[in-house]
Structure formats: C-alpha cells, structure tokens
Write an enzyme that holds these catalytic residues in place. Structure first.
Site, PDB file in Angstrom:
ATOM      1  N   ARG A 170     114.512  68.367  66.526  1.00 44.16           N
ATOM      2  CA  ARG A 170     115.547  67.763  67.361  1.00 44.16           C
ATOM      3  C   ARG A 170     114.892  66.915  68.447  1.00 44.16           C
ATOM      4  O   ARG A 170     113.911  67.333  69.062  1.00 44.16           O
ATOM      5  CB  ARG A 170     116.396  68.827  68.065  1.00 44.16           C
ATOM      6  CG  ARG A 170     117.151  69.780  67.165  1.00 44.16           C
ATOM      7  CD  ARG A 170     117.816  70.864  68.001  1.00 44.16           C
ATOM      8  NE  ARG A 170     118.307  71.966  67.197  1.00 44.16           N
ATOM      9  CZ  ARG A 170     118.517  73.193  67.667  1.00 44.16           C
ATOM     10  NH1 ARG A 170     118.261  73.453  68.957  1.00 44.16           N
ATOM     11  NH2 ARG A 170     118.971  74.144  66.886  1.00 44.16           N
ATOM     12  N   HIS A 186     112.254  73.448  68.507  1.00 41.52           N
ATOM     13  CA  HIS A 186     112.813  72.352  67.717  1.00 41.52           C
ATOM     14  C   HIS A 186     112.340  71.002  68.256  1.00 41.52           C
ATOM     15  O   HIS A 186     112.181  70.042  67.499  1.00 41.52           O
ATOM     16  CB  HIS A 186     114.340  72.411  67.736  1.00 41.52           C
ATOM     17  CG  HIS A 186     114.916  73.582  67.004  1.00 41.52           C
ATOM     18  ND1 HIS A 186     114.994  73.627  65.629  1.00 41.52           N
ATOM     19  CD2 HIS A 186     115.431  74.745  67.461  1.00 41.52           C
ATOM     20  CE1 HIS A 186     115.547  74.782  65.262  1.00 41.52           C
ATOM     21  NE2 HIS A 186     115.819  75.477  66.353  1.00 41.52           N
ATOM     22  N   ASP A 193     115.575  76.758  61.741  1.00 41.54           N
ATOM     23  CA  ASP A 193     116.637  77.765  61.673  1.00 41.54           C
ATOM     24  C   ASP A 193     117.008  78.001  60.217  1.00 41.54           C
ATOM     25  O   ASP A 193     117.326  77.057  59.479  1.00 41.54           O
ATOM     26  CB  ASP A 193     117.869  77.301  62.451  1.00 41.54           C
ATOM     27  CG  ASP A 193     117.641  77.280  63.957  1.00 41.54           C
ATOM     28  OD1 ASP A 193     116.639  77.874  64.408  1.00 41.54           O
ATOM     29  OD2 ASP A 193     118.461  76.669  64.669  1.00 41.54           O
ATOM     30  N   TYR A 220     118.750  89.219  69.010  1.00 41.10           N
ATOM     31  CA  TYR A 220     118.287  88.334  70.084  1.00 41.10           C
ATOM     32  C   TYR A 220     119.461  87.435  70.458  1.00 41.10           C
ATOM     33  O   TYR A 220     120.200  86.968  69.577  1.00 41.10           O
ATOM     34  CB  TYR A 220     117.102  87.495  69.608  1.00 41.10           C
ATOM     35  CG  TYR A 220     116.474  86.648  70.696  1.00 41.10           C
ATOM     36  CD1 TYR A 220     115.590  87.206  71.611  1.00 41.10           C
ATOM     37  CD2 TYR A 220     116.786  85.294  70.808  1.00 41.10           C
ATOM     38  CE1 TYR A 220     115.016  86.435  72.612  1.00 41.10           C
ATOM     39  CE2 TYR A 220     116.227  84.516  71.809  1.00 41.10           C
ATOM     40  CZ  TYR A 220     115.343  85.090  72.707  1.00 41.10           C
ATOM     41  OH  TYR A 220     114.787  84.325  73.704  1.00 41.10           O
ATOM     42  N   HIS A 223     121.374  84.535  68.250  1.00 39.57           N
ATOM     43  CA  HIS A 223     120.676  84.432  66.967  1.00 39.57           C
ATOM     44  C   HIS A 223     121.195  85.428  65.932  1.00 39.57           C
ATOM     45  O   HIS A 223     120.476  85.791  64.997  1.00 39.57           O
ATOM     46  CB  HIS A 223     119.162  84.630  67.167  1.00 39.57           C
ATOM     47  CG  HIS A 223     118.485  83.452  67.774  1.00 39.57           C
ATOM     48  ND1 HIS A 223     118.629  83.106  69.098  1.00 39.57           N
ATOM     49  CD2 HIS A 223     117.663  82.517  67.233  1.00 39.57           C
ATOM     50  CE1 HIS A 223     117.923  82.010  69.355  1.00 39.57           C
ATOM     51  NE2 HIS A 223     117.332  81.636  68.250  1.00 39.57           N
ATOM     52  N   ASP A 225     123.554  84.678  63.892  1.00 37.28           N
ATOM     53  CA  ASP A 225     124.051  83.927  62.740  1.00 37.28           C
ATOM     54  C   ASP A 225     122.965  83.105  62.056  1.00 37.28           C
ATOM     55  O   ASP A 225     123.243  82.244  61.239  1.00 37.28           O
ATOM     56  CB  ASP A 225     125.198  83.004  63.161  1.00 37.28           C
ATOM     57  CG  ASP A 225     124.787  81.981  64.218  1.00 37.28           C
ATOM     58  OD1 ASP A 225     123.647  82.077  64.737  1.00 37.28           O
ATOM     59  OD2 ASP A 225     125.610  81.098  64.534  1.00 37.28           O
ATOM     60  N   HIS A 226     121.699  83.381  62.387  1.00 35.35           N
ATOM     61  CA  HIS A 226     120.583  82.697  61.720  1.00 35.35           C
ATOM     62  C   HIS A 226     119.278  83.381  62.120  1.00 35.35           C
ATOM     63  O   HIS A 226     119.246  84.205  63.024  1.00 35.35           O
ATOM     64  CB  HIS A 226     120.535  81.211  62.082  1.00 35.35           C
ATOM     65  CG  HIS A 226     120.153  80.929  63.508  1.00 35.35           C
ATOM     66  ND1 HIS A 226     121.020  81.083  64.569  1.00 35.35           N
ATOM     67  CD2 HIS A 226     118.965  80.515  64.061  1.00 35.35           C
ATOM     68  CE1 HIS A 226     120.412  80.765  65.703  1.00 35.35           C
ATOM     69  NE2 HIS A 226     119.152  80.425  65.435  1.00 35.35           N
ATOM     70  N   HIS A 228     115.447  82.232  63.294  1.00 38.08           N
ATOM     71  CA  HIS A 228     114.661  81.088  63.777  1.00 38.08           C
ATOM     72  C   HIS A 228     113.175  81.416  63.661  1.00 38.08           C
ATOM     73  O   HIS A 228     112.733  82.496  64.056  1.00 38.08           O
ATOM     74  CB  HIS A 228     115.021  80.805  65.232  1.00 38.08           C
ATOM     75  CG  HIS A 228     114.096  79.857  65.933  1.00 38.08           C
ATOM     76  ND1 HIS A 228     114.277  78.489  65.936  1.00 38.08           N
ATOM     77  CD2 HIS A 228     112.958  80.090  66.655  1.00 38.08           C
ATOM     78  CE1 HIS A 228     113.304  77.923  66.639  1.00 38.08           C
ATOM     79  NE2 HIS A 228     112.483  78.871  67.077  1.00 38.08           N
TER      80      HIS A 228
END
Length: 242
Positions: A170, A186, A193, A220, A223, A225-226, A228
């Site tokens: 990003r 990122h 992710d 955490y 986090h 839903d994914h 990292h």
C-alpha cells in the site's frame, strides 16, 4: 504451467556436463531459464549475486522462528535453508545447490522471477508502479518478491493448497484509505494479508516456519478476519497459540 514445464524439461535434457567445486553441472545451463540461471554449484563459504538469488528463493525455509538474511553470503543459515528446501521436494538433502536444486527452482519460477503460484498484481492492488510507500518503489517490489517466495514455501508445506491474498503493498494514500496503521508493513511491500482457506489459525501457525518475522492473527486487535504476515514486527495471534 506449460512454460515452466518446458523450461524444466529443457534443462533436464541437456546431456553434456562439467564439474565445478566437485558437483556436476549440465552444460548449456545459460539457456535453462528466462528469469535467472545459475552457472555454478553453490555451497557454504561462497558468495556473490548467484548466492543472493538463491537466498531469495529459499527464504521460506529458514526453520521455526528464523528469518534468512539475503546478503549474498552462503553461511550456515543458507545451507540449512537449502537442506529444508531439498527435503521439501524429496531431493538428496546435502545443503549444496546444484543441478537438481536449480532445476526444481526453474520449474517453480516464472520469467519475471515470481514463484509459480503468486504474482506481482496479487501483491499490489494499490497502484501500478509500487510508489508512494515508506521505501522506494524498487525496494517495495523486491520485498514483495521475497514475501511471495516465503508464501510459496508455506503453500507447499500446507499441501499445495491455494492461499488467497486480500491486501499487500500500500502507498500511504492507499493505507490511509483503508485505515491501516501508520507504521504498517504494507507500506514496505512485505506485509501480506491472507484470507480464505486454510483457516486463519492454520495460516498463522504454519507461517512460523517460513521466515515471517511478523505474524498477526485471530485474537490480535482487528485481525480476527485475516492473518497478516510480514518480514519484521513480532508474532501475536493469541486465539491460535501464536
């Protein structure tokens, strides 16, 4: 896939041979691959760009909790990573990168040097030139390449299952738009992710073996839903025992 198979068959078909440092190399290896071709066997104590290129590709095999330094110097850690790579693909595991190891790498990489199952567009859904982050565009792109090779190793260890990526590189603008942390990895190109299947916890647990200095997952903040992963930053996925 067809292109990779063709390159591997071409490399295996070369019959003339020469011996370098006690290891037999196939002649004509300069035509073996469209990305990068090794011209000598590599072992502990050697150094150079060819060692660095090897380190990029075995960066996902440093062992539990370790991160392989990509510095062009073939030390004990690189030897151990090569051994783990060789073991992962059923080769004779002697820690020397010779024709068999190189041919496997040729089969795994595309002509832009990305591994077989990942690509630059997957790791940059922000812009087309990798600019605007915390490092130069070239550094961000290189960091993403190393992350891809780590993910390739992780994917293989999980049984060659697909790994889905929701976000990676990003720029500051892209990071701000999604509410990313101001110091997010990122911005450096190495943060990735992961979503989908395997489960977030399975991904977090497996990532511990593949050179990720940062693993953040379920338990955490923000986090659940994914999962990292990134080059540096520590581990925290409490719901997964990480």
């Amino acid at each position: 896939m067809i292109r990779r198979l063709g390159r591997l068959l071409a490399a295996l078909a070369l019959t003339a041979a020469t011996t370098v440092a006690g290891v037999t190399l196939t002649a004509g290896a300069a035509q073996a691959d469209g990305c990068y071709t090794w011209g000598r066997a590599l072992s502990q104590g050697m150094s150079g760009e060819d060692v660095r290129q090897l380190q990029i590709r075995v960066a996902g095999y440093p062992g539990y909790g370790a991160v392989l330094t990509i510095d062009g110097a073939f030390g004990p850690a690189t030897r151990s990573a090569v051994i783990r790579f060789q073991q992962a693909y059923g080769m004779s595991a002697d820690g020397v990168a010779g024709p068999q190891t190189f041919n496997r790498l040729y089969a795994l990489q595309d002509d832009d040097c990305t591994p077989a199952n990942f690509s630059y567009p997957e790791l940059n859904k922000c812009n087309s030139d990798w600019s605007g982050g915390a490092v130069s565009a070239s550094t961000a792109r290189f960091n993403a390449l190393v992350s891809m090779w780590k993910l390739q190793a992780m994917r293989h260890a999980l049984g060659d299952v697909s790994i889905a990526i929701s976000s990676s590189f990003r720029s500051y603008a892209c990071n701000s738009a999604v509410g990313g942390a101001s110091n997010s990895r990122h911005l450096y190109g190495d943060g990735v992710d992961l979503v989908g299947s395997p489960s977030f916890c399975r991904l977090a647990q497996q990532a511990r073996y593949h050179g990720f200095g940062q693993i953040l997952g379920p338990g955490y903040p923000d986090h659940n839903d994914h999962t990292h992963v990134a080059a540096v930053g520590g581990w925290s996925a409490p719901n997964c025992g990480v």
